[in-house]
Design a protein around this motif. Structure first.
Motif, PDB file in Angstrom:
ATOM      1  N   ALA A  39     -16.738   3.713  34.754  1.00 34.49           N
ATOM      2  CA  ALA A  39     -15.875   2.691  34.157  1.00 34.49           C
ATOM      3  C   ALA A  39     -15.849   2.840  32.643  1.00 34.49           C
ATOM      4  CB  ALA A  39     -16.364   1.303  34.550  1.00 34.49           C
ATOM      5  N   SER A  40     -14.814   2.304  32.031  1.00 34.97           N
ATOM      6  CA  SER A  40     -14.663   2.394  30.584  1.00 34.97           C
ATOM      7  C   SER A  40     -15.629   1.450  29.873  1.00 34.97           C
ATOM      8  CB  SER A  40     -13.214   2.059  30.189  1.00 34.97           C
ATOM      9  OG  SER A  40     -12.304   2.954  30.793  1.00 34.97           O
ATOM     10  N   TYR A  41     -15.774   1.675  28.574  1.00 34.91           N
ATOM     11  CA  TYR A  41     -16.671   0.847  27.771  1.00 34.91           C
ATOM     12  C   TYR A  41     -16.015  -0.506  27.492  1.00 34.91           C
ATOM     13  CZ  TYR A  41     -19.537   4.996  26.843  1.00 34.91           C
ATOM     14  OH  TYR A  41     -20.347   6.095  26.968  1.00 34.91           O
ATOM     15  N   ARG A  42     -16.893  -1.510  27.275  1.00 36.32           N
ATOM     16  CA  ARG A  42     -16.453  -2.853  26.928  1.00 36.32           C
ATOM     17  C   ARG A  42     -17.203  -3.303  25.681  1.00 36.32           C
ATOM     18  NH1 ARG A  42     -13.738  -5.548  30.987  1.00 36.32           N
ATOM     19  NH2 ARG A  42     -14.275  -7.533  29.960  1.00 36.32           N
ATOM     20  N   ALA A  43     -16.469  -3.890  24.728  1.00 35.86           N
ATOM     21  CA  ALA A  43     -17.094  -4.319  23.474  1.00 35.86           C
ATOM     22  C   ALA A  43     -17.898  -5.600  23.641  1.00 35.86           C
ATOM     23  CB  ALA A  43     -16.020  -4.514  22.405  1.00 35.86           C
ATOM     24  N   ASP A  44     -17.592  -6.396  24.639  1.00 38.50           N
ATOM     25  CA  ASP A  44     -18.338  -7.642  24.805  1.00 38.50           C
ATOM     26  C   ASP A  44     -19.773  -7.408  25.279  1.00 38.50           C
ATOM     27  OD1 ASP A  44     -17.796  -6.747  27.319  1.00 38.50           O
ATOM     28  OD2 ASP A  44     -16.771  -8.552  28.017  1.00 38.50           O
ATOM     29  N   GLU A  45     -20.141  -6.170  25.606  1.00 40.62           N
ATOM     30  CA  GLU A  45     -21.510  -5.843  25.996  1.00 40.62           C
ATOM     31  C   GLU A  45     -22.363  -5.393  24.810  1.00 40.62           C
ATOM     32  OE1 GLU A  45     -21.061  -2.842  28.936  1.00 40.62           O
ATOM     33  OE2 GLU A  45     -20.194  -4.184  30.455  1.00 40.62           O
ATOM     34  N   TRP A  46     -21.786  -5.335  23.602  1.00 44.72           N
ATOM     35  CA  TRP A  46     -22.509  -4.775  22.460  1.00 44.72           C
ATOM     36  C   TRP A  46     -23.134  -5.847  21.566  1.00 44.72           C
ATOM     37  CZ3 TRP A  46     -18.197  -0.995  20.379  1.00 44.72           C
ATOM     38  CH2 TRP A  46     -17.882  -0.055  21.378  1.00 44.72           C
ATOM     39  N   ASN A  47     -22.729  -7.072  21.664  1.00 41.99           N
ATOM     40  CA  ASN A  47     -23.098  -8.110  20.691  1.00 41.99           C
ATOM     41  C   ASN A  47     -22.552  -7.707  19.317  1.00 41.99           C
ATOM     42  OD1 ASN A  47     -24.143 -10.327  19.426  1.00 41.99           O
ATOM     43  ND2 ASN A  47     -26.311  -9.747  19.664  1.00 41.99           N
ATOM     44  N   VAL A  48     -21.231  -7.805  19.181  1.00 42.96           N
ATOM     45  CA  VAL A  48     -20.529  -7.270  18.018  1.00 42.96           C
ATOM     46  C   VAL A  48     -20.898  -7.978  16.717  1.00 42.96           C
ATOM     47  CG1 VAL A  48     -18.567  -6.451  19.356  1.00 42.96           C
ATOM     48  CG2 VAL A  48     -18.558  -8.793  18.493  1.00 42.96           C
ATOM     49  N   ASN A  49     -21.544  -9.132  16.769  1.00 43.86           N
ATOM     50  CA  ASN A  49     -21.951  -9.827  15.546  1.00 43.86           C
ATOM     51  C   ASN A  49     -23.245  -9.261  14.950  1.00 43.86           C
ATOM     52  OD1 ASN A  49     -19.784 -11.670  15.667  1.00 43.86           O
ATOM     53  ND2 ASN A  49     -20.901 -12.936  17.148  1.00 43.86           N
ATOM     54  N   LYS A  50     -23.890  -8.350  15.649  1.00 50.69           N
ATOM     55  CA  LYS A  50     -25.109  -7.708  15.146  1.00 50.69           C
ATOM     56  C   LYS A  50     -24.895  -6.197  15.139  1.00 50.69           C
ATOM     57  CE  LYS A  50     -28.304 -11.298  16.767  1.00 50.69           C
ATOM     58  NZ  LYS A  50     -29.507 -11.597  17.593  1.00 50.69           N
ATOM     59  N   TRP A  51     -24.457  -5.668  14.010  1.00 49.42           N
ATOM     60  CA  TRP A  51     -24.224  -4.231  13.903  1.00 49.42           C
ATOM     61  C   TRP A  51     -25.456  -3.546  13.323  1.00 49.42           C
ATOM     62  CZ3 TRP A  51     -21.221  -7.957  11.506  1.00 49.42           C
ATOM     63  CH2 TRP A  51     -21.491  -8.189  10.152  1.00 49.42           C
ATOM     64  N   GLU A  52     -25.552  -2.255  13.587  1.00 48.10           N
ATOM     65  CA  GLU A  52     -26.701  -1.462  13.159  1.00 48.10           C
ATOM     66  C   GLU A  52     -26.519  -0.889  11.763  1.00 48.10           C
ATOM     67  OE1 GLU A  52     -30.488   0.191  13.582  1.00 48.10           O
ATOM     68  OE2 GLU A  52     -29.437  -1.246  14.870  1.00 48.10           O
ATOM     69  N   TRP A  53     -25.281  -0.574  11.403  1.00 50.71           N
ATOM     70  CA  TRP A  53     -25.033   0.078  10.105  1.00 50.71           C
ATOM     71  C   TRP A  53     -23.649  -0.293   9.635  1.00 50.71           C
ATOM     72  CZ3 TRP A  53     -21.501   3.769   8.405  1.00 50.71           C
ATOM     73  CH2 TRP A  53     -21.787   4.411   7.197  1.00 50.71           C
ATOM     74  N   GLU A  54     -23.456  -0.344   8.324  1.00 51.03           N
ATOM     75  CA  GLU A  54     -22.150  -0.637   7.721  1.00 51.03           C
ATOM     76  C   GLU A  54     -21.911   0.345   6.586  1.00 51.03           C
ATOM     77  OE1 GLU A  54     -19.829  -4.178   5.250  1.00 51.03           O
ATOM     78  OE2 GLU A  54     -21.822  -4.515   6.122  1.00 51.03           O
ATOM     79  N   GLY A  55     -20.713   0.943   6.558  1.00 49.45           N
ATOM     80  CA  GLY A  55     -20.409   1.899   5.506  1.00 49.45           C
ATOM     81  C   GLY A  55     -18.954   2.329   5.527  1.00 49.45           C
ATOM     82  N   VAL A  56     -18.715   3.520   4.987  1.00 52.97           N
ATOM     83  CA  VAL A  56     -17.362   4.070   4.826  1.00 52.97           C
ATOM     84  C   VAL A  56     -17.091   5.061   5.955  1.00 52.97           C
ATOM     85  CG1 VAL A  56     -15.804   5.338   3.295  1.00 52.97           C
ATOM     86  CG2 VAL A  56     -17.511   3.801   2.336  1.00 52.97           C
ATOM     87  N   LEU A  57     -15.890   4.973   6.496  1.00 58.89           N
ATOM     88  CA  LEU A  57     -15.441   5.944   7.508  1.00 58.89           C
ATOM     89  C   LEU A  57     -14.299   6.765   6.917  1.00 58.89           C
ATOM     90  CD1 LEU A  57     -15.028   5.604  11.272  1.00 58.89           C
ATOM     91  CD2 LEU A  57     -13.062   6.371   9.982  1.00 58.89           C
ATOM     92  N   LYS A  58     -14.374   8.087   7.055  1.00 63.26           N
ATOM     93  CA  LYS A  58     -13.351   9.012   6.562  1.00 63.26           C
ATOM     94  C   LYS A  58     -12.907   9.929   7.700  1.00 63.26           C
ATOM     95  CE  LYS A  58     -14.909   9.349   1.736  1.00 63.26           C
ATOM     96  NZ  LYS A  58     -15.381  10.291   0.678  1.00 63.26           N
ATOM     97  N   VAL A  59     -11.615  10.228   7.713  1.00 66.62           N
ATOM     98  CA  VAL A  59     -11.053  11.242   8.615  1.00 66.62           C
ATOM     99  C   VAL A  59     -10.565  12.372   7.732  1.00 66.62           C
ATOM    100  CG1 VAL A  59      -9.331  11.752  10.370  1.00 66.62           C
ATOM    101  CG2 VAL A  59     -10.412   9.506  10.314  1.00 66.62           C
ATOM    102  N   VAL A  60     -11.222  13.519   7.830  1.00 71.92           N
ATOM    103  CA  VAL A  60     -10.966  14.659   6.946  1.00 71.92           C
ATOM    104  C   VAL A  60     -10.434  15.810   7.785  1.00 71.92           C
ATOM    105  CG1 VAL A  60     -11.954  16.256   5.274  1.00 71.92           C
ATOM    106  CG2 VAL A  60     -12.798  13.913   5.405  1.00 71.92           C
ATOM    107  N   SER A  61      -9.336  16.427   7.294  1.00 72.54           N
ATOM    108  CA  SER A  61      -8.754  17.600   7.945  1.00 72.54           C
ATOM    109  C   SER A  61      -9.127  18.831   7.126  1.00 72.54           C
ATOM    110  CB  SER A  61      -7.228  17.453   8.033  1.00 72.54           C
ATOM    111  OG  SER A  61      -6.655  18.635   8.551  1.00 72.54           O
ATOM    112  N   LYS A  62      -9.712  19.801   7.805  1.00 79.22           N
ATOM    113  CA  LYS A  62     -10.131  21.040   7.153  1.00 79.22           C
ATOM    114  C   LYS A  62      -9.731  22.200   8.039  1.00 79.22           C
ATOM    115  CE  LYS A  62     -14.155  23.305   5.070  1.00 79.22           C
ATOM    116  NZ  LYS A  62     -15.613  23.224   4.824  1.00 79.22           N
TER     117      LYS A  62
END
Length: 279
Positions: A39-62
């Motif tokens: 089955a596919s993933y569900r976000a309600d199983e993660w406890n989205v109010n408690k994240w492990e890390w916060e930072g910058v996301l980049k999509v780079v083409s090389k």
């Protein structure tokens, strides 16, 4: 020394340039439990109010490679990265209960062995999540177009190897048939073809086309007046009016003649008598 310089310059020229396709300063990372079924993933199983890390996301083409990087906001230190390559499974999978959360397959080379893990990522706004997916889609379109261009170039090189130029002493002969206007006759000439005649005194090659005269104009319709019967009521009414008018005119003429015969003295006396009677 010169050879080393040339080799270093060649490496710099062949090295692909990096293009940042997408960047967001607020990305949240979640440690998700392993998948127990297909089955596919569900976000309600993660406890989205408690994240492990916060930072910058980049999509780079090389070149032909697309890299998804998670970096620290202040130091720029690399936290994790994922690779999007043609012919390999897609590293991003969307959850089924939200449009802002995804599962990312990250890779790392540890001790000469390539290891991977699955983590959850989330964005604060939906437009950010949409732009993230659009950047990945644009890179895949770029790879497909590049492959199509390479195939067209190879096909052109194979077909262009044939030499169609004329060799020395070769000539090219073209035979053109002059059909003239016989194949397409207009209705104008077809109508006047029966009236075509040749003048003997003039050059026989010259022909004259006699056109038929124009058709006559249509005649205007003539209104026919129908006479009513002699004994119709309208005639009787007209005769009666004529007789009445003649009688009235005769009576008026008689009155005028009688007045003219009377003298002016008689008329004055009558008038005077009337005034006495009135007084």
């Amino acid at each position: 020394m010169k050879q080393d310089l040339h080799s270093s310059e060649g490496e710099q020229e062949t090295e692909a340039v990096e293009f940042v396709l997408f960047q967001v300063n607020e990305c949240y990372v979640y440690l998700i439990p392993p998948r127990k079924s297909a089955a596919s993933y569900r976000a309600d199983e993660w406890n989205v109010n408690k994240w492990e890390w916060e930072g910058v996301l980049k999509v780079v083409s090389k070149g032909e490679e697309c890299i998804i990087k998670l970096e620290d906001k202040t130091t720029g230190e690399l936290y994790a990265r994922a690779f999007l390559r043609k012919g390999e499974p897609h590293p991003v999978e969307a959850v089924i209960d939200s449009s802002r959360y995804f599962v990312l397959r990250v890779e790392e080379n540890i001790g000469g062995r390539l290891r991977h893990a699955f983590i959850g990522i989330g964005f604060r706004e939906r437009p950010q999540a949409y732009d993230f997916q659009a950047a990945l889609h644009d890179h895949m379109n770029y790879l497909n177009k590049k492959k199509t261009a390479e195939e067209m170039e190879q096909h052109y090189q194979k077909t262009s190897s044939v030499d169609y130029s004329l060799k020395e002493g070769e000539t090219l002969v073209l035979q053109l048939k002059n059909k003239g206007w016989c194949g397409s006759k207009s209705a104008f000439f077809e109508q006047g073809l029966g009236n075509l005649r040749l003048d003997e005194t003039v050059n026989p090659k010259e022909t004259k086309i006699c056109l038929p005269p124009p058709p006559p104009a249509p005649l205007s319709p003539v209104l026919t007046v129908q006479k009513p019967p002699m004994d119709s009521p309208s005639d009787i009414a007209l005769n009666e009016t004529k007789t009445t008018t003649t009688t009235t005119s005769e009576s008026q003429s008689e009155k005028w003649s009688s007045l003219e015969k009377e003298s002016p003295q008689d008329t004055a006396e009558d008038d005077f008598g009337d005034f006495q009677a009135a007084g």
